[in-house]
Design a protein around this motif. Structure first.
Motif, PDB file in Angstrom:
ATOM      1  N   ALA A   1      42.780  20.345  26.579  1.00  0.00           N
ATOM      2  CA  ALA A   1      44.081  21.027  26.696  1.00  0.00           C
ATOM      3  C   ALA A   1      45.191  20.058  26.305  1.00  0.00           C
ATOM      4  O   ALA A   1      46.118  20.409  25.560  1.00  0.00           O
TER       5      ALA A   1
ATOM      6  N   PHE B   1      35.426  11.639  31.741  1.00  0.00           N
ATOM      7  CA  PHE B   1      34.766  10.689  30.850  1.00  0.00           C
ATOM      8  C   PHE B   1      34.963  11.030  29.379  1.00  0.00           C
ATOM      9  O   PHE B   1      35.336  10.166  28.592  1.00  0.00           O
ATOM     10  N   VAL B   2      34.711  12.299  29.017  1.00  0.00           N
ATOM     11  CA  VAL B   2      34.807  12.656  27.597  1.00  0.00           C
ATOM     12  C   VAL B   2      36.274  12.942  27.244  1.00  0.00           C
ATOM     13  O   VAL B   2      36.834  13.939  27.671  1.00  0.00           O
TER      14      VAL B   2
ATOM     15  N   GLN C   1      43.608  26.490  37.681  1.00  0.00           N
ATOM     16  CA  GLN C   1      44.158  27.174  38.864  1.00  0.00           C
ATOM     17  C   GLN C   1      44.338  26.253  40.063  1.00  0.00           C
ATOM     18  O   GLN C   1      45.147  26.529  40.945  1.00  0.00           O
TER      19      GLN C   1
ATOM     20  N   THR D   1      36.738  25.251  23.649  1.00  0.00           N
ATOM     21  CA  THR D   1      37.007  25.316  25.091  1.00  0.00           C
ATOM     22  C   THR D   1      38.090  26.346  25.405  1.00  0.00           C
ATOM     23  O   THR D   1      39.012  26.572  24.609  1.00  0.00           O
TER      24      THR D   1
HETATM   25  C1  LIG Z   1      35.066  19.025  30.788  1.00  0.00           C
HETATM   26  C2  LIG Z   1      35.493  19.870  31.935  1.00  0.00           C
HETATM   27  C3  LIG Z   1      35.614  19.252  33.220  1.00  0.00           C
HETATM   28  N1  LIG Z   1      35.925  19.846  34.408  1.00  0.00           N
HETATM   29  C4  LIG Z   1      35.988  19.049  35.449  1.00  0.00           C
HETATM   30  C5  LIG Z   1      36.203  19.287  36.828  1.00  0.00           C
HETATM   31  C6  LIG Z   1      36.452  20.406  37.383  1.00  0.00           C
HETATM   32  N2  LIG Z   1      36.501  21.592  36.720  1.00  0.00           N
HETATM   33  C7  LIG Z   1      36.583  22.619  37.562  1.00  0.00           C
HETATM   34  C8  LIG Z   1      36.753  23.956  37.108  1.00  0.00           C
HETATM   35  C9  LIG Z   1      36.663  25.090  38.082  1.00  0.00           C
HETATM   36  C10 LIG Z   1      37.007  24.302  35.751  1.00  0.00           C
HETATM   37  N3  LIG Z   1      36.914  23.414  34.730  1.00  0.00           N
HETATM   38  C11 LIG Z   1      37.118  24.054  33.408  1.00  0.00           C
HETATM   39  C12 LIG Z   1      38.533  23.744  32.964  1.00  0.00           C
HETATM   40  C13 LIG Z   1      36.079  23.389  32.423  1.00  0.00           C
HETATM   41  N4  LIG Z   1      35.967  21.969  32.760  1.00  0.00           N
HETATM   42  C14 LIG Z   1      35.714  21.191  31.782  1.00  0.00           C
HETATM   43  C15 LIG Z   1      35.596  22.037  30.522  1.00  0.00           C
HETATM   44  C16 LIG Z   1      34.087  22.243  30.287  1.00  0.00           C
HETATM   45  C17 LIG Z   1      36.165  21.506  29.220  1.00  0.00           C
HETATM   46  C18 LIG Z   1      37.620  21.065  29.341  1.00  0.00           C
HETATM   47  C19 LIG Z   1      37.960  19.940  28.407  1.00  0.00           C
HETATM   48  O1  LIG Z   1      37.096  19.123  28.082  1.00  0.00           O
HETATM   49  O2  LIG Z   1      39.130  19.868  28.039  1.00  0.00           O
HETATM   50  C20 LIG Z   1      36.343  23.350  30.937  1.00  0.00           C
HETATM   51  C21 LIG Z   1      35.846  24.612  30.200  1.00  0.00           C
HETATM   52  C22 LIG Z   1      36.748  25.085  29.103  1.00  0.00           C
HETATM   53  O3  LIG Z   1      36.253  25.930  28.325  1.00  0.00           O
HETATM   54  O4  LIG Z   1      37.932  24.722  29.006  1.00  0.00           O
HETATM   55  C23 LIG Z   1      36.860  25.566  33.758  1.00  0.00           C
HETATM   56  C24 LIG Z   1      37.609  26.514  32.827  1.00  0.00           C
HETATM   57  C25 LIG Z   1      35.347  25.840  33.747  1.00  0.00           C
HETATM   58  C26 LIG Z   1      34.995  27.317  33.921  1.00  0.00           C
HETATM   59  O5  LIG Z   1      35.192  27.868  35.006  1.00  0.00           O
HETATM   60  O6  LIG Z   1      34.512  27.880  32.959  1.00  0.00           O
HETATM   61  C27 LIG Z   1      37.323  25.684  35.261  1.00  0.00           C
HETATM   62  C28 LIG Z   1      38.796  26.037  35.493  1.00  0.00           C
HETATM   63  C29 LIG Z   1      38.927  27.491  35.919  1.00  0.00           C
HETATM   64  C30 LIG Z   1      40.325  27.871  36.330  1.00  0.00           C
HETATM   65  O7  LIG Z   1      41.162  27.108  36.729  1.00  0.00           O
HETATM   66  O8  LIG Z   1      40.564  29.091  36.282  1.00  0.00           O
HETATM   67  C31 LIG Z   1      36.368  22.089  38.984  1.00  0.00           C
HETATM   68  C32 LIG Z   1      37.199  22.749  40.079  1.00  0.00           C
HETATM   69  C33 LIG Z   1      34.887  22.244  39.223  1.00  0.00           C
HETATM   70  C34 LIG Z   1      34.365  21.678  40.508  1.00  0.00           C
HETATM   71  O9  LIG Z   1      34.353  20.460  40.671  1.00  0.00           O
HETATM   72  O10 LIG Z   1      33.968  22.502  41.356  1.00  0.00           O
HETATM   73  C35 LIG Z   1      36.731  20.585  38.817  1.00  0.00           C
HETATM   74  C36 LIG Z   1      38.234  20.317  39.119  1.00  0.00           C
HETATM   75  C37 LIG Z   1      38.661  18.851  39.054  1.00  0.00           C
HETATM   76  C38 LIG Z   1      40.167  18.703  38.955  1.00  0.00           C
HETATM   77  O11 LIG Z   1      40.713  17.744  39.552  1.00  0.00           O
HETATM   78  O12 LIG Z   1      40.840  19.499  38.276  1.00  0.00           O
HETATM   79  C39 LIG Z   1      35.796  17.495  34.993  1.00  0.00           C
HETATM   80  C40 LIG Z   1      34.796  16.724  35.834  1.00  0.00           C
HETATM   81  C41 LIG Z   1      37.183  16.885  35.116  1.00  0.00           C
HETATM   82  C42 LIG Z   1      35.290  17.666  33.518  1.00  0.00           C
HETATM   83  C43 LIG Z   1      35.958  16.684  32.578  1.00  0.00           C
HETATM   84  C44 LIG Z   1      35.297  15.288  32.703  1.00  0.00           C
HETATM   85  C45 LIG Z   1      34.106  15.062  31.872  1.00  0.00           C
HETATM   86  O13 LIG Z   1      33.026  15.574  32.174  1.00  0.00           O
HETATM   87  O14 LIG Z   1      34.225  14.297  30.909  1.00  0.00           O
END
Ligand SMILES: C/C1=C2N=C(/C=C3N=C(/C(C)=C4\N[C@@](C)([C@@H]5N=C1[C@](C)(CCC(=O)O)[C@H]5CC(=O)O)[C@@](C)(CC(=O)O)[C@@H]4CCC(=O)O)[C@@](C)(CC(=O)O)[C@@H]\3CCC(=O)O)C(C)(C)[C@@H]/2CCC(=O)O
Length: 214
Positions: free
Chosen positions: A146, A171-172, A83, A120
């Motif tokens: 994704a 990272f991952v 979002q 995910t």
């Molecule tokens: C691995 C994930 C990472 N997310 C990061 C950073 C941010 N994520 C935010 C938010 C609100 C959401 N992240 C999800 C997409 C969630 N993030 C993941 C997952 C665990 C796995 C994704 C993947 O590996 O491909 C993912 C969960 C999933 O099941 O897909 C989110 C769905 C989590 C949730 O709410 O359950 C959610 C998105 C919700 C939405 O848009 O409706 C952050 C805003 C959180 C924050 O910092 O407050 C932030 C946004 C950063 C950006 O620029 O977009 C990482 C750090 C990028 C991390 C991937 C890196 C890593 O650890 O290796």
């Protein structure tokens, strides 16, 4: 609301700030390998991040810019992984051609299916997206899974994006997912390495939509 105060207003033109920033970026970046069409995207990404290394790491499929402009002008839909991208994109420039920005990651059916498959939400959101958005622009700035799923669907022939802007941060699998995207012969914009993020993808897409309305 009454904005009158006793303070002498500081007069700063918003366009001047952006213009000055762009001049500074061009000067500091110096020589670069990007074409005249690609450069506005790189410039806006650096503008949003103040990160020249990130800008220099960008890679474009040769047809990326023309494909992105054509998709917007054709009213194709934009699919974002999260979002934050939907919030940041200048939607007026996309909506005037009939397109809009869609995110499926928080849809109840996506959450439910991700739980059921113990995977995910990002992966399931791409499976949902391809049913609605053939020829659309996929904007992925957060979730590497994704991007990996979209690449898999493209290879299977199940997805036919008009343009993929794939710059997940982290990272991952973040860098690895972009390595895989660069192997595809479809229009893409990406970068090499761990850097990226939603704001960066928004900047790239906003640069393209600006070109589409000019
Ligand atoms: C691995 C994930 C990472 N997310 C990061 C950073 C941010 N994520 C935010 C938010 C609100 C959401 N992240 C999800 C997409 C969630 N993030 C993941 C997952 C665990 C796995 C994704 C993947 O590996 O491909 C993912 C969960 C999933 O099941 O897909 C989110 C769905 C989590 C949730 O709410 O359950 C959610 C998105 C919700 C939405 O848009 O409706 C952050 C805003 C959180 C924050 O910092 O407050 C932030 C946004 C950063 C950006 O620029 O977009 C990482 C750090 C990028 C991390 C991937 C890196 C890593 O650890 O290796």
């Amino acid at each position: 609301m009454d904005f009158k105060t006793d303070f002498k207003p500081l007069t700063v033109q918003p366009q001047e700030i952006e213009g000055k920033s762009f001049e500074m970026i061009t000067e500091e970046l110096g020589e670069h390998p990007f074409t005249a069409e690609q450069y506005p995207v790189v410039q806006r990404v650096i503008h949003a991040s103040a990160d020249f290394e990130l800008g220099r790491s960008m890679v474009f499929h040769p047809k990326a810019i023309e494909a992105g402009i054509a998709a917007i002008r054709a009213g194709q839909q934009v699919v974002a992984d999260v979002q934050m991208i939907q919030a940041g994109v200048s939607k007026d420039r996309i909506r005037q051609f009939g397109g809009d920005v869609h995110v499926y990651i928080s849809d109840p059916d996506v959450i439910e299916e991700a739980k059921r498959l113990n995977t995910t939400r990002a992966i399931i959101s791409m499976r949902k997206a391809i049913q609605a958005s053939e020829g659309g622009i996929y904007a992925i700035g957060n979730a590497p899974t994704a991007l990996l799923e979209l690449i898999r669907l493209v290879k299977e022939g199940a997805a036919k994006p008009g343009l993929v802007i794939g710059m997940p941060v982290g990272f991952v699998s973040a860098a690895e997912s972009k390595d895989e995207l660069r192997k595809l012969d479809i229009p893409f914009i990406t970068n090499i390495g761990r850097k990226g993020g939603s704001t960066i993808v928004v900047a790239a897409l906003n640069a393209i939509s600006l070109m589409a309305v000019r």
